[in-house]
Write an enzyme that holds these catalytic residues in place. Structure first.
Site, short mmCIF file in Angstrom:
data_model
loop_
_atom_site.label_atom_id
_atom_site.label_comp_id
_atom_site.label_asym_id
_atom_site.label_seq_id
_atom_site.Cartn_x
_atom_site.Cartn_y
_atom_site.Cartn_z
CB CYS A 143 26.16 79.89 77.49
SG CYS A 143 27.28 78.87 76.55
CG HIS A 155 34.98 75.82 74.20
ND1 HIS A 155 34.45 74.59 73.88
CD2 HIS A 155 34.12 76.37 75.10
CE1 HIS A 155 33.32 74.41 74.55
NE2 HIS A 155 33.09 75.47 75.29
CG HIS A 176 34.28 75.31 80.05
ND1 HIS A 176 33.10 75.01 80.69
CD2 HIS A 176 33.91 75.84 78.86
CE1 HIS A 176 32.07 75.34 79.91
NE2 HIS A 176 32.54 75.84 78.80
CG HIS A 204 31.21 80.33 76.61
ND1 HIS A 204 32.31 80.21 77.44
CD2 HIS A 204 30.79 79.06 76.37
CE1 HIS A 204 32.55 78.94 77.67
NE2 HIS A 204 31.65 78.22 77.03
CD GLU A 239 50.23 100.89 75.83
OE1 GLU A 239 51.01 100.95 76.80
OE2 GLU A 239 49.54 101.86 75.46
#
EC number: 4.2.1.109
Lengths: 265, 265, 265, 265
Positions: free
Chosen positions: B118, B138, B226, B136, B161
């Site tokens: 990443c 999954h 993903h 990141h 809210e």
């Protein structure tokens, strides 16, 4: 969600608190400032206060001054709260006696704390119901119930054993107060009012107060698309009522999805 | 998922780190290398990074050199990460200053570490948004939302809210940067772009950058089938935004399954 | 499910083990006998091995004798396993080198231990695939997938990022073994064979072996109305494969319930 | 739900107990008073006994007097129970030998403890089945099964591996007792009677006893809109049976929602 173990951190926080020689802090794990931290970690693990959502306030009903109210700060990660971060106000005029902003900058890191935006709602529960604690969560079961019954202004459920964990409340003519006179029965219908959400949390105050007035038997108010407020005679009652109601809301979502009515005729 | 308690392991790891006399490691629990480990354990418990999935990077915004970026390694079990396993790069040219492969073989056991796949996506968030951290995951709620709205390129939700936990972002004409100017309102529509997945994670870079450009108000990008990328001004903001968004994605899946529109007209 | 913290218990168990001067036990937390206990607690917390269900076996691939295989006992509460309760057998003839029944009666309390009923299935993974560890769970996602696709003999899923956590396996002509040659791609179709359950666990051996033979690309076999077997090159690979597959099975159940095909054309 | 770690609290509670020089308390973690506390924390984490719901009783089958029965108090938060809060009665005449109300007021804080309202139901399991422990939960899977099959007086499931964790029970002509003669088979049909709920828990006694009489093969009774009672030969068997049954009830809810019959023809 499982908040990181705070075993060692808590005790060092308690020590730091002791060093502060702050009369609103204590080594006693049952002190309101410590209980707010313990319960917020528990609520975080239940997905009730993630993303800084929700809040809690405890009145020091067992302390020297039962008019002292402890309030969690606004916008802080609930599972990381420390006892010194609490606000303290005194009932009935809600005078602020303690703010974490008076703590040394090593602790505050110059962050400007504000009391929870729920404060006027917590205060309504204290003044109108003589509550000992008030819990506000963003429970998904609560939000889903307000969505699944979007055209209703009341959530209803009956004939489920868990209802018996909730209090039977009644107006006492001599004290002029709503008081607990026992527990609900299995076959009773639990009715929780649903109020509409507003852009600003404090603007919920009027409709929350109206709901409290119109529903003398309730110990909770649902807020549409938002969450729930639950209060009790003391912190442990508030915790137990909140758990029992959330159990019923979670079950109600499953019942609705399976086409089972939540109220038995 | 509940990762095994790391109380004792962590402290010994910190000691091992100290022995390394490595200037990119520290005893301070708020040091980026330590926070990456703490947060990965938390994310693992949420089922967000199981099976070595997901990743995280933190910029040392409070340190001496705020251009230092800490990056978790690729393909390692996230809940077992140790501080010495981090890569460190310096912005803006992304020069690699530290690699765990330089650690003694007693630690690395001759494993050849690679920075998270990443990394170019994290770097996009740093360079285009001046982010302080990027997460990141999954998350199954994220993947389900991209499947339930498979024909859409945006995820939308309003009138809940929890939306208020997210930042209101605006282009600042003087600094030429997207900056936080407050929080979103309850009635605002949260829009998160969805980009299509690619066989190789690094090939997402172009479309992620395009989404960041086209959606100046977003602090997250969904990746179809993903997961999700979420960033914030610092590590705690990124964590809170990620929690609030995941709460909303989880709720949106339930709303969709019950036929409730996620945007109120 | 959250198994009680074993911090202190584990260390005392390790000490008890040391007192036994048993060459099949060790203080090293990465020793197979200790890892079986750690992983069983983790699996219990995931609801994979409650009610004494499931099992695990680890081959000592990093030890002096990589042919030693550690096997959990049958019918014991998995989250309470202690290192001394393991069986040890030696490949390839599966000779039993250690049984917990030889431990002092203070430990065994005269209970007669039997090796896991999965033993012949674990052995099939060792002999046919040179596995380093084999995990068997009663995961509800696994059982539900075998029920939702009751007329199929294969579970299939494609175009989900998490698939990339799984190994690409290929027959090596020179070693005559199935070997890992990389990882699966995002767009690959993951195919896991489903075998029919039998009254006795050991009677699954033939059909499991047939599935292993017929599916050279698989690292797992589903058992209808029962659970799943997952293996890997070593214990950590087996754990990661099992997590990634369970993530995909859980997602597949949700996709099926929402009418989304698990394989993209 | 994840109850706060009790590591340190438990040990201090054990010490406090020792100071009491109370012959019904012990340092041994396997003593019934300590096990009730450990199991209630576990059950709380499973959402089985939140809101003070549920209960547990253990007979001291391994102790000097196997007729001693330990009973949790009524209406207390189950995850916070302490060993000194237990009631102790002696079979068969159920004479009360110990009440927590005799503990010093520093401990009881003048609270008047009552034995669990489930006591007559627990006693029925001891007297009619020679049980070693009895567990009562408000499991949502149990309640949902009684709602999804509201017109049935039996819950049925077959052909699921987890059924094998349950005991095969048979009337022994010589001892005149129902005894365990092995385990159920995979293809057996597990049948659990469902009795109707009553306003007062003790009023369930007659119908529970009738169900126990009419279903000699069962080790559990479901209570409509309420929960489940599960017992076993000793505390660990009761725990394992309860886990296995709850696994099957949870699976049955999912099967029903997907239109899959729980009994295979």
């Amino acid at each position: 969600m499982v908040a990181p173990c705070q075993c060692s951190k808590s005790s060092s926080a308690v020590k730091a608190a002791a060093n502060l020689e702050d009369k609103y802090l204590s080594d006693d794990p049952n002190h309101p400032a410590n209980l707010i931290c313990e319960l917020c970690r528990l609520f975080y693990d239940n997905n009730w206060v993630t993303g800084t959502g929700g809040g809690i306030s405890i009145r020091d009903t067992k302390g020297e001054n039962p008019n002292l109210v402890y309030i969690a700060p606004s916008g802080i990660q609930k599972e990381k709260l420390q006892p010194w971060e609490m606000f303290v106000a005194e009932l009935p005029d809600e005078k602020l006696l303690r703010t974490p902003n008076d703590c040394p900058p090593e602790l505050t890191k110059s962050y400007k704390y504000k009391p929870s935006a729920c404060t006027p709602l917590f205060m309504s529960c204290y003044s109108m119901r003589d509550a000992g604690a008030c819990i506000h969560t963003h429970s998904q079961a609560a939000v889903m119930c307000t969505l699944l019954w979007e055209d209703k202004v009341e959530f209803e459920i009956s004939h489920i054993e868990q209802i018996k964990a909730l209090p039977r409340l009644k107006f006492n003519e001599s004290t002029k107060k709503i008081e607990k006179v026992g527990s609900m029965d299995y076959f009773d219908k639990l009715v929780i009012p649903i109020i509409e959400n507003t852009p600003h949390e404090e603007d919920l105050t009027d409709s929350l107060q109206e709901a409290i007035k119109n529903y003398p038997g309730t110990t909770a108010v649902l807020v549409r698309r938002h969450g729930i407020y639950v209060w009790g005679e003391d912190v442990w009652k508030a915790k137990v009522y909140n758990e029992a109601i959330d159990y019923l809301l979670e079950l109600a979502v499953k019942m609705k999805q399976s086409g089972i009515p939540t109220v038995r005729k």
